[in-house]
Structure formats: structure tokens, C-alpha cells
Design a protein around this motif. Structure first.
Motif, PDB file in Angstrom:
ATOM      1  N   ALA A 196       0.834  -1.196   0.000  1.00 47.65           N
ATOM      2  CA  ALA A 196       0.000   0.000   0.000  1.00 47.65           C
ATOM      3  C   ALA A 196       0.875   1.255   0.000  1.00 47.65           C
ATOM      4  O   ALA A 196       0.628   2.203  -0.746  1.00 47.65           O
ATOM      5  N   THR A 203      -5.779   4.764   0.542  1.00 51.60           N
ATOM      6  CA  THR A 203      -5.892   3.442   1.149  1.00 51.60           C
ATOM      7  C   THR A 203      -7.151   3.374   1.998  1.00 51.60           C
ATOM      8  O   THR A 203      -7.472   4.313   2.730  1.00 51.60           O
ATOM      9  N   THR A 217      -2.924   7.580   1.340  1.00 52.43           N
ATOM     10  CA  THR A 217      -2.162   6.504   1.971  1.00 52.43           C
ATOM     11  C   THR A 217      -1.224   6.987   3.080  1.00 52.43           C
ATOM     12  O   THR A 217      -1.267   6.443   4.191  1.00 52.43           O
TER      13      THR A 217
END
Lengths: 372, 362, 294
Positions: A196, A203, A217
């Protein structure tokens, strides 16, 4: 606009596979679904694709309600963990297949196939069949086929899980560039926090069918909204411990007392759970304010560049915290030789803690010092 | 107890191998010590599974011998060797309980009654499976199943070596940590030789005392994780171990300096006698290449991209147009794309045709 | 929760509904209609209520006696062929090769009996087992074993059971083979390492993996053998005497031989219900067993 999930749930035989998930995914964005096995990543993707119908809630594409619409009527492409290609067709024909189905003109097909092949470095293999390719090349073929379809929604379900570690590294680096070149909504499921982080974008952390957090993220990583999100987005696992705050004192589950400094200073008196990642558990005192704890080395793992030390911290105050031990992991650069069973002193930095309340929500966090 | 000797071992899947290319496993001689934790690390197709199958007895090598404690076992079938194996996908007898699964190898060897019960419970306790003993195998999670597969090996008192074939493939990341530390602890407690096959460097490096890096049917380096990391014997090892892998740059080396695209890079060792015809490169890991503000000495580079990996930040830079990766210190903030690259001279290695050149110590 | 349902999907089911209606439901209604009436020909029918059913289910009547005799024969036949075909099929599947060109060759050989039309199978065995010109019948008699399926009931039974085994064991074997193929090699390797005997491997790995396909095999073979008609009709015609007269053969005699349409209709309905009931019992027992294992 893009793809909107509005309070979507899916129940199968009394079990909630997906529970009340709301997400807004913009066009041209890359969105990572992060969570362990059975956390609902695949279920959510199937709902997005239209392979399953939600038991409650709505799904909108560019503002249009598509909730009951079948996958055939939606513009979706999917890449799976297994390398799925037509075994008897050449790589060229594999990539061209969605365009042939759509009866596009020959020259357009040729142009698009060659473009996608160039993007995914498949040009030398266009005339081979999938069996003559390595795993990485097979998966590249599947991704190229998903790209030429020019679908509005491209779903990738752990696409790199079956690839060698090094191949994964290579593709991870290329994928964001490839995705950026199209205007679709990309959704990428993975179990690995490191993946990720490398893919960047947004995310969504998932746990037991529920959305724990959704955001950029680095923000989700550095500002987990709740304990669940922090746990899902930590590898090695998040170090946690229950603490009581009493005035200016802080009592840890190990029995240690200390002044409530750092992020704990401003909080009202209560019981909290502190959490921090392995790189913020120090084996050398980082500065004077650090809190020292005594533990026992359970295992140490040395990779050459880093050492992971697993430490058991016995809960001395059994009455208040319910006995047992907390297992923590510390990571340090370089090689650190410690023996299992050895007593070790470790330090937590009160300025780098996440503090979670009773409900698991973030109560306090360190300031975002690092520029993302 | 087992010390494993591989004597001029080679294997080819074709009946009459002509050249090197016909060998899945090229001739090798190695000694693996009793009680060691070994990892066979390499990409798919490097021969690591072939080697594992030869040791386990599932495959008979076309050349050479395998000795367990000096006894030739080359022709012996799996069941006649004192080994256990854990496979990529958990093998659990679905219809049996966890207890029966663990008892199975003992029953097959004629053990009954109290000794059997005691041994099964001992191993179950070791693997934290005591609470699950009466559950059916098929209802368990992947990590519990993998523990049972391991337990069926450990339960046999005669087992000398345990082989692992990518055992964590189907395990979630946070459980991998748990299982891996369990394996480590078992290895310390039980004095067994363990051989672990994987393509995942983290698993190999954290598990093993000795990592055997394989490439194209050959062992390219065998050593402690630290050695592989700090002094890769081959550019392949440098590339394969480390994430991102080692930076490899074409260079001209003379004396104690390397010249890369007009910039001089100091070296710790001297290299007076390099083969003129060989391809000379220098290798330095991103961990030993640190970014600093422009003008801080070192080599000037252009920053192309910053990757935030959580624990660390990696910069993709260009040194005279050559791409490299470098570490970004936590407190560094960059202005513009100009920066300086500081290299640790002790960690800059010289390679001739891909192989490490020792050089003369200072 | 109301959600939009695509009503168009019903159109896709329509052709099947129509075909089933014409091929099954309408004929069935006709049979039900016949079963409650009596006729003396000339298309004249009289209401008979449940008369035929009462007679049929009472073993002391002529019709009931015939029915129950045939039914026991059916059950005995099904039991015999299951007892032979299932273990034999498993044995064949276990001894089949797992890799290489032999796999294809074995599959073709196994599939051959399944491809032959049923009446041809009957004809083959009718000739094969004849004591005068049939290879089998002649050879057995030459060995000193009296064998004549046209005169001796035991010979007749042996013939039709052998014929069914020859015809259908392949099906059981192929289903089992499919089950065996789904077992990854790692299981066999692990079992070898665990020191498992051949029997232990069969009992703990192969049989559990074949479990589902075996249930299907038993169900298919039971239904098929319970409804058997063509082959014994061609070979023995239900004789000698009534020794191989199964319910289906009796049904045809009744309907086409004696034109007792009412009796035949009642018989076919009861026959049908028995098959449905047995299948239902099988199905529930199997699914329950399956659920318990989970």
C-alpha cells in the motif's frame, strides 16, 4: 465523479460479509483495499463489479445508480491473483480479446494492443502463448488486457501475490505509472502494508467487513483514525499496551509509572491503549523523556540490514490489566545480536505514540513532522 | 541428528545432458551442519526446489551423492530417511482431529498407548495447539493447519531434519511474524537441522543462520545474512537481497577510487590488478548511500522521486544519468531536485564480470 | 429491502418450462387420469377412484403380488450391482495411471462401454452368453459349470448382473478418478513422509476426497439400475418364468401386452413415487452427512 458506495452491506446466510461501507473513489485515482484474508476485500470488489448485489445501500457510477445492474452492463475490468489468460491464444490475441468482443476496427485494435504491450514491456513476447511466459509476464498480459478494455473501473485482487518477491518489487514500482496514464478508477486489494505504501494513492483499511479508515495513503499510515486501522496498516504488528492516566502520572500495564509527557500530557484522566510501530520502540535511549521498560527477548531476527527483536513484557499488575504478557517488536538498523531469554531494556518515545480511547478511536497522535 | 553432505551433486531432467544448460542443478559440493538453520533463496526456476526434493528423497539425483551423517541415502526413498517436510499449501488430514493428525506418523510406526499420548501432547503444547486438539483439521485457519503439518514432523522422535517448501505462502502478513518467530524458537529448542526454501528474502534472512543464494542452478553465495547484505559475492546477490536491491554502476576503477560518469568515488580497498577485458562495475546498497543537501560534499545527484516506505524513505536519484536508489534521513527536507550523495567507502564494492573482486585491504 | 430485479430473466427460463410442460407434466397428468379410471376399449372410460391403487398395494391380490415380487427383484438387483460396481470402480480408479500418455489411453478404454447404446449392450450379451454359439456361455459350460440363462434363473441373474457391471463400472471409476485427480501431490508426499501404509493413504486421503463423487455415483447408479429395462428385456425378456421381470418390464407387459391401461398407470405412478422418495432420502442423508463433516 467516479464510483460511490453509499452505506453498502452484504449479508450471506446471516453472516455480514460487508457491513455499512461508504466510499467515494475518484476517476483517475488508485485506491488500495488493505486488510487480512476474509476482511472483505474480495467481497467489496465483487459488489463494485456488479458480480454481487448489495443487501442494503446503493452503488453509483458518475452519479448514476447502478446498484442492481449486472456486471455485463457495467464498464469493469478485473485482474485476479491467479494468472488468468486464454491458454490457446497468443499474448497479442489475449490483449486484443476485449476489443474484438467490442468489434473495434482492426487498426484501432492493433494500435491499442501495441501501446499496452509497450507500457507493460510485453512487446518481445506478443506472438508467444501464455504457457511460454514467466509468471510475471503472464500477469502483465492479464493487466494489459484489463487496460485496453478502457473500463471505467479496474479491479485488481492481490495481483502480485503469486509472484516472486523481486518481480513484485518491479511491478509495484511500475503499476502507479501505468495507472496514472488512464482515467479509470483503480481498486487494488492487498494484505501487505508495504505494498500500500509503495503504491501510494488512497488506502482503505478493512477489518471483518467494515471500513476502518479511508484517506490518502501516507495520512492513513501516519494518522490512523482508530486502533483497527493502525493494526491493519502495521507490519511488523503494531505494539500496543493498556495504560491508565491519573493526573500527571501514567501507569503502564507492566507496572511502571512515569510522568505523562508527550502526546499524553493534554489528555483527560482515563484508561487508554497506546500504540506505536516497531521502528518507534527503541533499544537505546533516544532522548531523556523516553520511558524505559524491562522485557525478555523472545526471538531475534536479523536480516543483515535490520534486526527485529521480539520482546515479551509481563503484565505485573494482574488485577488491573488482567495478567499475561504483551509481545512487542522492535526494529533497529544493522545487526544486533541478542539471545532469547535475555533481559532487555527498551524505550518508548512519549512524543511518537498513538493513543486510543475506550471506543478504539484515536485520542491523540504525534504531530505530522515528516513531509510525505 | 543429521549432517548433510552433498557430494558432486547435480541433476538434469533430460536423460543425456550435453552442456551446462541441460542441468537444472549444476554440480555442487556442500556440507550442511547438524542443527543448522539453512535457507535456500532464489527466484523461481533457480533449482532450489529441485535441490530440496533431492534431499527429501522425492527425486533421485542424476549425478553425485547425498549423505546423512556419512550414510549414503542417495537411493533411499523419502520414508526411509529421517526427514519431515512442510509444504507450500498445508497438508492436513481433513477427517481426523488435530490430535489424530499429530498421532498419525507415530501410529504408522507402531507406537500406541501412553507414550503416544504423551508425545502428542508435548508437541501440541510446543506449537500452542493444545486447545485445538479435539477440533477437526478442516475447520482450522491456514496458520493452524501449517502448524499441524509441522507438528506431524516434529512428533517423530527420529526426525533429524525438517524441510520447508515456502511454508508461509498462504499466511497473512501479521501471522507470518508469529509463525516465523515460532519456527525460530523451535529451532533453538530442538537441535534439528532445518532447511527452508523460499523466494522471499525477508523470510530467508530472518529464519536462517546460513542463507544459500541460488541462481540458474548454482549456489552463488552461502553465508550469514549480514555477509550477504554487506559483501554480496555476486551482483545477483546484491540485486536479489535487499529491497530495493544494490545499485550497480559501470565504472572505471584505478587504485583507491572509482570513476563514474566524471565523478570520483573513494574506495576503502585498492584494486591494482583488475582484468582489463572484464566488465567493471561498482556496487553499493541504498542503505549505504545517503542523501544530503546539495553542496554537502559527496557526489552531486538529481532527485527523481521520493518513496515513503513508512520506516524509511528511499529516493530515486540519477548520478550522471545513471539511476540509483538512496536512503533519505528522517530529518532531511529537500529543496528542489539537486542533492548530494554520501557513500560509505567501506561498503562500495568492485565487481568484475559480476563477481566480487576482493581488493587489497588498507 | 427492495432491490431492482431483472424481470427479463424469466424469458430465458420459458423455453425450459414449455419443454418440461409438454414432455413431462402433460403426460403425467394423462397417466394420473388413466390411473383412476377403467376402460374396456372403444375409448370408453369409467371412474374407478383409488381402486387400482388399493389392488396394487395389497400383496394378496394378483396385481399386488406381481408388483411386490418385481419390486423386490429390483431392489435386490440394485443392491447387488452397487455392492459390486462401487468397490470395483474405486479399485479401477486407484489403479489408473496419474501421469503420461497412459492416462488418455485408459480413459478411452473405460469410456467405450458407456458409449454403446443400451439395446446393443443387451444384444451383445444375449449372444455372448449363449451356451451354443456365445463365447462366454460355451466356455463356462465347457468348464463343467452348467450355465443356461434361458432356462436357469440363477444363470439369468448372473448374466444381467455381469452385463450391468461391464456396462457401468466405468462410470463409477471415472467419477472416482476425477475425485482422485483433485488431490495435490503434496498430500501423497506428506503421507509417505508420515510413513502411512497404502491402506492409511486410502482411508485418510483418497476416500475423503472421493466422498462427494462417490455419493453422486451411488445415487446415479441406484436410480439407473432401479429403472432398468432395455438390457434385461433384450437378454432375457424377463424370464425364465418371471425370474428377471423387473417393475419396468412388468409395466410394459401390463400396458402394451394386456392393455390394462388403468392398472399400468397406477403402477407407473407408484413406481415413480418410490424412485422420488428413495432419491429424496438419499439426497437428505448425503447432504446431512456432508454438513456433519463440516
Amino acid at each position: 465523479m467516479g464510483l460511490v458506495l453509499d452505506k453498502v452491506s452484504r449479508h450471506v446466510g446471516g453472516h455480514a460479509h460487508i457491513e455499512n461501507v461508504s466510499l467515494t473513489l475518484e476517476r483517475g485515482s488508485l485506491n488500495v483495499l488493505l486488510g487480512p484474508t476474509l476482511s472483505g476485500k474480495t467481497s467489496l470488489m465483487r459488489l463494485m463489479a456488479g458480480l454481487d448485489t448489495p443487501s442494503a445501500g446503493r452503488i453509483l457510477v458518475d452519479g448514476v445508480d447502478v446498484t442492481g445492474r449486472h456486471v455485463r452492463e457495467r464498464s469493469v475490468a478485473m485482474v485476479y491473483q491467479q494468472f488468468i489468460n486464454y491458454p490457446s491464444l497468443s499474448v497479442y490475441e489475449n490483449i486484443a480479446s476485449p476489443l474484438r468482443v467490442a468489434r473495434r476496427p482492426k487498426d484501432e485494435i492493433d494500435r491499442k494492443v501495441r501501446e499496452a504491450a509497450r507500457l507493460l514491456k510485453l512487446d518481445p513476447y506478443l506472438q508467444r502463448t501464455p504457457q511460454q511466459l514467466s509468471g510475471g509476464q503472464q500477469q502483465r498480459t492479464a493487466i494489459a488486457r484489463a487496460l485496453v478494455k478502457e473500463a471505467q473501473l479496474v479491479l485488481l485482487d492481490e495481483p502480485l501475490a503469486n509472484l516472486d518477491y523481486k518481480l513484485r518489487e518491479e511491478l509495484r514500482e511500475e503499476l502507479p505509472k501505468i495507472f496514472a496514464a488512464t482515467g479509470a478508477v483503480f481498486v487494488y486489494a492487498t494484505t501487505e502494508p508495504a505494498e500500500a505504501l509503495l503504491l501510494r494513492g488512497n488506502t482503505a483499511t478493512l477489518w471483518e467487513g467494515r471500513l476502518a479508515q479511508f484517506g490518502r495513503t501516507p495520512d492513513v499510515y501516519r494518522r490512523p483514525a482508530n486502533l483497527t486501522s493502525a493494526r491493519v496498516f502495521s507490519d511488523p504488528p503494531l505494539n500496543t499496551m493498556r495504560v491508565h492516566k491519573r493526573g500527571l502520572q501514567i501507569v503502564l500495564a507492566t507496572g511502571e509509572h512515569g510522568p505523562a509527557r508527550g502526546v499524553l500530557a493534554e489528555l483527560p484522566d482515563d484508561d487508554y491503549t497506546i500504540g506505536f510501530r516497531a521502528d518507534h520502540l527503541h533499544l537505546e535511549r533516544p532522548h531523556a523523556d523516553a520511558v524505559a521498560l524491562r522485557g525478555v527477548v523472545a526471538v531475534s531476527e536479523i536480516t543483515g540490514s535490520e534486526s527485529f527483536v521480539h520482546i515479551d513484557l509481563p503484565r505485573t499488575d494482574g488485577g488491573q490489566f488482567g495478567g499475561g504478557a504483551d509481545r512487542w517488536v522492535a526494529v533497529t538498523r544493522g545487526v544486533l545480536e541478542v539471545e532469547p531469554g535475555e533481559r532487555i531494556e527498551c524505550f518508548i518515545d512519549p512524543r511518537r505514540l498513538f493513543v486510543f480511547g475506550h471506543d478504539g478511536r484515536l485520542a491523540a497522535a504525534p504531530p505530522l513532522v515528516m513531509a510525505a | 541428528m543429521a549432517r548433510i553432505d552433498l557430494q558432486s551433486l547435480a541433476h538434469s531432467y533430460t536423460p543425456n545432458p550435453k552442456g551446462d544448460d541441460d542441468y537444472a542443478l549444476k554440480p555442487m559440493t556442500h556440507v550442511w551442519e547438524q542443527g543448522g538453520a539453512y535457507a535456500l533463496l532464489g527466484p523461481s526456476g533457480c533449482g532450489k526446489t529441485t535441490l530440496l526434493n533431492i534431499i527429501s528423497g522425492l527425486l533421485t539425483p542424476s549425478e553425485g551423492r547425498v549423505l546423512f551423517d556419512g550414510r549414503d541415502v542417495t537411493a533411499l526413498p523419502t520414508e526411509a530417511r529421517n526427514i519431515a517436510q512442510v509444504f507450500q499449501f498445508p497438508v492436513v488430514y481433513d477427517t481426523m482431529t488435530v490430535y489424530e493428525n499429530l498421532a498419525f506418523p507415530l501410529r504408522n510406526r507402531g507406537l500406541r498407548g501412553a507414550p503416544l499420548d504423551a508425545r502428542v501432547r508435548e508437541i501440541a503444547a510446543l506449537l500452542d495447539l493444545t486447545a485445538d486438539l479435539n477440533r477437526r483439521g478442516r475447520n482450522l485457519t491456514a496458520d493452524a493447519k501449517q502448524k499441524i503439518s509441522l507438528g506431524r514432523g516434529l512428533v517423530r522422535p527420529d526426525v533429524a531434519a525438517i524441510l520447508f517448501d515456502e511454508p508461509l505462502t498462504v499466511i497473512d502478513p501479521h501471522l507470518k511474524w508469529e509463525l516465523r518467530s515460532k519456527l525460530k524458537a523451535l529451532h533453538r529448542a530442538l537441535d534439528l537441522t532445518m532447511i527452508y526454501v523460499t523466494h522471499d528474502q525477508t523470510e530467508a534472512l530472518t529464519f536462517a543462520d546460513t542463507v544459500v543464494v541460488m541462481h540458474d542452478g548454482r549456489v552463488v553465495q552461502m553465508g550469514r545474512p549480514q555477509e550477504l547484505f554487506e559483501r554480496p559475492a555476486h551482483v545477483f546477490v546484491g540485486h536479489f537481497i535487499g529491497s530495493p536491491g544494490m545499485n550497480v554502476l559501470p565504472a572505471e576503477v584505478s587504485g583507491r577510487a572509482a570513476r563514474v560518469g566524471g565523478h570520483l568515488i573513494p574506495l576503502r580497498r585498492g584494486y591494482p590488478a583488475l582484468d582489463g577485458g572484464a566488465k567493471i562495475e561498482i556496487g553499493v546498497r541504498p542503505e549505504f548511500a545517503t542523501l544530503a543537501p546539495a553542496g554537502a560534499g559527496g557526489v552531486p545527484v538529481r532527485v527523481r522521486r521520493l518513496d515513503d516506505l513508512g520506516r524509511t524513505r528511499i529516493a530515486r536519484v540519477e548520478l550522471s544519468g545513471l539511476p540509483m536508489a538512496a536512503t533519505v534521513p528522517e530529518d532531511l527536507t529537500l529543496a528542489g531536485d539537486e542533492a548530494s550523495l554520501l557513500l560509505d567507502p567501506a561498503m562500495v564494492h568492485v565487481y568484475a564480470d559480476g563477481t566480487l573482486v576482493e581488493g587489497e585491504a588498507a | 429491502m427492495d432491490k431492482p430485479v431483472n424481470q427479463g430473466a424469466w424469458l430465458l427460463v420459458l423455453p425450459v418450462l414449455l419443454i418440461v410442460a409438454f414432455s413431462a407434466i402433460l403426460p403425467l397428468m394423462t397417466v394420473v387420469n388413466y390411473s383412476v379410471q377403467d376402460t374396456f376399449g372403444n375409448n370408453q372410460f369409467f371412474w374407478n377412484g383409488i381402486g387400482w391403487y388399493q389392488e396394487l398395494l395389497d400383496p394378496s391380490t394378483d396385481l399386488g403380488g406381481r408388483f411386490f415380487d418385481a419390486l423386490w427383484r429390483n431392489l435386490l438387483f440394485s443392491l447387488l450391482i452397487l455392492l459390486i460396481e462401487v468397490p470395483l470402480g474405486i479399485a479401477v480408479a486407484l489403479s489408473m495411471p496419474r501421469h503420461g500418455w497412459r492416462v488418455a489411453a485408459t480413459l478411452v478404454v473405460l469410456a467405450l462401454p458407456l458409449l454403446i447404446p443400451w439395446n446393443v449392450v443387451g444384444t451383445i450379451w444375449q449372444i455372448f452368453a449363449r451356451e451354443d454359439i456365445g463365447l462366454l456361455g460355451w466356455a463356462v459350460n465347457r468348464l463343467g459349470i452348467p450355465y443356461n440363462y434361458t432356462a436357469d434363473p440363477l444363470s439369468a441373474w448372473v448374466t444381467i448382473v455381469a452385463m450391468d457391471v461391464w456396462h457401468w463400472t466405468s462410470l463409477v471409476a471415472l467419477l472416482c478418478y476425477a475425485g482422485l485427480r483433485s488431490i495435490p501431490d503434496a498430500f501423497y508426499q506428506a503421507a509417505r513422509i508420515d510413513g502411512a501404509s497404502r491402506w492409511a493413504i486410502f482411508r485418510n486421503i483418497q476416500l475423503p476426497k472421493m466422498h462427494r463423487v462417490l455419493l453422486i455415483a451411488v445415487l446415479l447408479r441406484f436410480m439407473d439400475s432401479f429403472m432398468i429395462y432395455t438390457e434385461p428385456f433384450v437378454v432375457t425378456g424377463g424370464g425364465p418364468g418371471n425370474s428377471t421381470t423387473f417393475v419396468s418390464i412388468d409395466l410394459v407387459k401390463l400396458a402394451l401386452g394386456q392393455f390394462d391401461l388403468g392398472k399400468a398407470a397406477a403402477l407407473s405412478i407408484v413406481y415413480n413415487l418410490i424412485i422420488l422418495a428413495v432419491c429424496w432420502v438419499f439426497y437428505t442423508v448425503m447432504t446431512r452427512m456432508d454438513a456433519q463433516r463440516n
